[in-house]
Design an enzyme around this catalytic site. Structure first.
Site, mmCIF file in Angstrom:
data_model
loop_
_atom_site.group_PDB
_atom_site.id
_atom_site.type_symbol
_atom_site.label_atom_id
_atom_site.label_comp_id
_atom_site.label_asym_id
_atom_site.label_seq_id
_atom_site.Cartn_x
_atom_site.Cartn_y
_atom_site.Cartn_z
ATOM 1 N N GLY A 181 0.815 -1.200 0.000
ATOM 2 C CA GLY A 181 0.000 0.000 0.000
ATOM 3 C C GLY A 181 0.849 1.250 0.000
ATOM 4 O O GLY A 181 1.976 1.267 -0.510
ATOM 5 N N SER A 182 0.334 2.306 0.612
ATOM 6 C CA SER A 182 0.981 3.612 0.549
ATOM 7 C C SER A 182 2.032 3.795 1.646
ATOM 8 O O SER A 182 1.994 3.144 2.691
ATOM 9 C CB SER A 182 -0.067 4.719 0.678
ATOM 10 O OG SER A 182 -0.559 4.763 2.001
ATOM 11 N N GLN A 183 2.943 4.734 1.403
ATOM 12 C CA GLN A 183 3.988 5.022 2.383
ATOM 13 C C GLN A 183 3.435 5.587 3.698
ATOM 14 O O GLN A 183 3.870 5.163 4.776
ATOM 15 C CB GLN A 183 5.014 5.986 1.779
ATOM 16 C CG GLN A 183 6.212 6.212 2.698
ATOM 17 C CD GLN A 183 7.132 7.293 2.198
ATOM 18 O OE1 GLN A 183 6.958 7.826 1.103
ATOM 19 N NE2 GLN A 183 8.118 7.662 3.007
ATOM 20 N N PRO A 184 2.462 6.530 3.677
ATOM 21 C CA PRO A 184 1.922 7.029 4.951
ATOM 22 C C PRO A 184 1.315 5.925 5.810
ATOM 23 O O PRO A 184 1.482 5.908 7.033
ATOM 24 C CB PRO A 184 0.855 8.039 4.511
ATOM 25 C CG PRO A 184 1.303 8.498 3.159
ATOM 26 C CD PRO A 184 1.913 7.297 2.523
ATOM 27 N N THR A 185 0.617 4.980 5.171
ATOM 28 C CA THR A 185 0.038 3.857 5.928
ATOM 29 C C THR A 185 1.149 2.984 6.499
ATOM 30 O O THR A 185 1.065 2.522 7.640
ATOM 31 C CB THR A 185 -0.896 3.030 5.033
ATOM 32 O OG1 THR A 185 -1.885 3.890 4.463
ATOM 33 C CG2 THR A 185 -1.586 1.932 5.837
ATOM 34 N N ALA A 186 2.196 2.772 5.709
ATOM 35 C CA ALA A 186 3.329 1.963 6.177
ATOM 36 C C ALA A 186 4.012 2.614 7.371
ATOM 37 O O ALA A 186 4.457 1.927 8.304
ATOM 38 C CB ALA A 186 4.330 1.761 5.044
ATOM 39 N N GLU A 203 5.598 -3.496 0.907
ATOM 40 C CA GLU A 203 5.711 -3.257 -0.539
ATOM 41 C C GLU A 203 4.922 -2.000 -0.840
ATOM 42 O O GLU A 203 3.689 -2.014 -0.815
ATOM 43 C CB GLU A 203 5.175 -4.473 -1.313
ATOM 44 C CG GLU A 203 5.696 -4.569 -2.723
ATOM 45 C CD GLU A 203 4.799 -3.878 -3.729
ATOM 46 O OE1 GLU A 203 5.103 -2.708 -4.048
ATOM 47 O OE2 GLU A 203 3.821 -4.475 -4.174
ATOM 48 N N CYS A 237 1.647 -1.064 -9.089
ATOM 49 C CA CYS A 237 2.788 -0.383 -8.478
ATOM 50 C C CYS A 237 4.006 -0.391 -9.389
ATOM 51 O O CYS A 237 4.903 0.433 -9.235
ATOM 52 C CB CYS A 237 3.134 -1.027 -7.131
ATOM 53 S SG CYS A 237 3.517 -2.789 -7.238
#
Length: 437
Positions: A181-186, A203, A237
């Site tokens: 998913g997204s970087q902010p969620t990670a 990822e 992606c």
């Protein structure tokens, strides 16, 4: 009701049983903009039930022999294969992608993955060393971290990230997290899991470059780069979103590329002649369109697609989340369209002079997931591939995968790798045993 079909009601799958939820979320058909499904809005209570079911199922499943577990995975692959059409229809309707893509890539690839890992589990060996002078033998064993398919082994809990996602990743008895998913969620997952020292495989996004040198075979390069830019509406992606073309062939490439892009048909997912379907949601469509507006404000040129060409759709799909594949030029490397992940059918085409220059520009973003290099010079291909800060580099091709090899990104594109050996190591804990005799 959505159209003439009854509203689909999904349920969580916990401990081998489908269970209703106290509240639900509307899910929209991207091709019509209508609610077609209701999804559980789960929370901490459902996560507790799922974790308890997994904990109870773990001892029995993990003690099964590799042969038994392999048979279960092969049986799952058989069931997926038998239900290919039903699953393809569901995937297309949920995500907006063409039915053709779901039939030929998504579901067959799932089947292939199960068969691959069902086979690979049978061929792993442990390490062993002897220390005769000390009368010791050392060997290693790997024990599963997570679980695998009888009741409780696989649990599916639907819901929104802030409720069900946070409850899951912060649960003390969930030992590892694999997230795409997204970087902010990670970043949020990392914060919540840090106090428990959980293993993470992340990822994340990409801003993937294609580098096209003057000796590239444009007959192969142009159609493949159109596909790598716009396949699945650009919602992969690994899609190409920055195309660097050597100046001597820039005009010729651009002419061919725009012509080929205009031939890329946007249509309803069930249309077998459609190359692209609908984007995943209304909010995402608006986000992607906002990047086109920003590019225009910066003085960039939109050569085809959004705001330039007309999109023709049937009356019943006018409210769907469709968008034409869009090509942007005359744009600076500092633009948000060249630095941020758009995750839609948008790509930027810019010229370059030298090999050293394009490597520096390709590496100038925070992401490092995938890249493609087009050249007939074998030495150049190896040089450039080695210098690119990217977890995957395809040369004169795109999206050819080998499950034995590592998959994953560098920098802000993720942490860890997937693949036969890498997945095996991530989803198990290694233990060293020393025996003195």
């Amino acid at each position: 009701m959505a159209g003439t079909r009854a509203l689909l009601m999904l349920e969580n799958f916990i401990d081998g049983k489908f269970l209703p939820c106290s509240s639900y979320i509307d899910s929209y058909d991207p091709s019509t903009g209508e609610v077609y499904c209701r999804v559980p809005n789960s929370g901490k209570e459902e996560i507790e039930a799922a974790v308890e079911a997994a904990r109870a199922a773990f001892p029995g499943w993990s003690s099964r022999s590799p042969q038994e577990r392999s048979q279960v995975l092969q049986r799952l692959a058989d069931l997926l294969e038998q239900s290919l059409e039903e699953l393809a229809q569901a995937e297309s309707r949920d995500q907006g992608k063409t039915l053709t893509l779901a039939r030929t890539m998504d579901i067959p690839r799932s089947v292939q993955n199960f068969r691959f890992f069902a086979s690979s589990i049978l061929h792993h060996t442990s390490e062993c060393t002897q220390m005769d002078h000390l009368g010791c033998l050392h060997y290693t064993v790997r024990t599963p971290v997570g679980i695998g398919v009888p009741p409780g082994v696989v649990n599916i809990v639907f819901g929104m990230g802030p409720r069900v996602g946070e409850a899951l990743v912060s649960h003390p008895e969930v030992p590892l997290i694999s997230f795409t998913g997204s970087q902010p969620t990670a970043e949020r997952i990392t914060q919540l899991s840090a106090p428990h020292c959980k293993k993470l495989s992340l990822e994340l996004g990409g801003k993937n470059p294609a580098i096209i040198f003057e000796d590239a075979n444009l007959e192969e390069c142009v159609p493949t780069t159109v596909r790598s830019s716009f396949a699945n509406q650009g919602e992969i992606c690994l899609c190409t979103s920055r195309i660097f073309v050597q100046k001597s062939i820039y005009s010729e490439f651009l002419k061919r590329f725009v012509e080929a892009t205009r031939m890329w048909k946007v249509g309803i997912p069930s249309d077998p002649s459609a190359n692209m379907g609908a984007l995943i949601s209304k909010a995402h469509l608006e986000k992607v369109r906002s990047y086109i507006k920003k590019a225009r404000m910066e003085g960039a040129q939109i050569l085809c697609g959004e705001g330039v060409d007309k999109l023709n759709l049937p009356p019943g799909n006018q409210a769907g989340y469709f968008m034409l594949p869009t090509v942007i030029t005359d744009i600076k490397d500092e633009s948000c369209c060249m630095r941020e992940e758009i995750f839609g059918p948008v790509t930027c085409v810019v010229p370059f002079d030298s090999e050293e220059e394009v490597i520096q520009r390709a590496n100038s973003v925070k992401y490092g997931l995938a890249a493609t290099v087009w050249s007939g010079n074998v030495g150049r291909v190896h040089r450039v591939a080695k210098k690119l800060q990217s977890g995957l580099v395809w040369t004169n091709c795109w999206l050819i995968r080998e499950l034995n090899l590592p998959f994953g990104g560098m920098k802000s594109s993720g942490v860890g790798r997937e693949g036969a050996k890498d997945s095996y190591e991530f989803f198990t804990e290694i233990k060293t045993i020393t025996i003195k005799h």
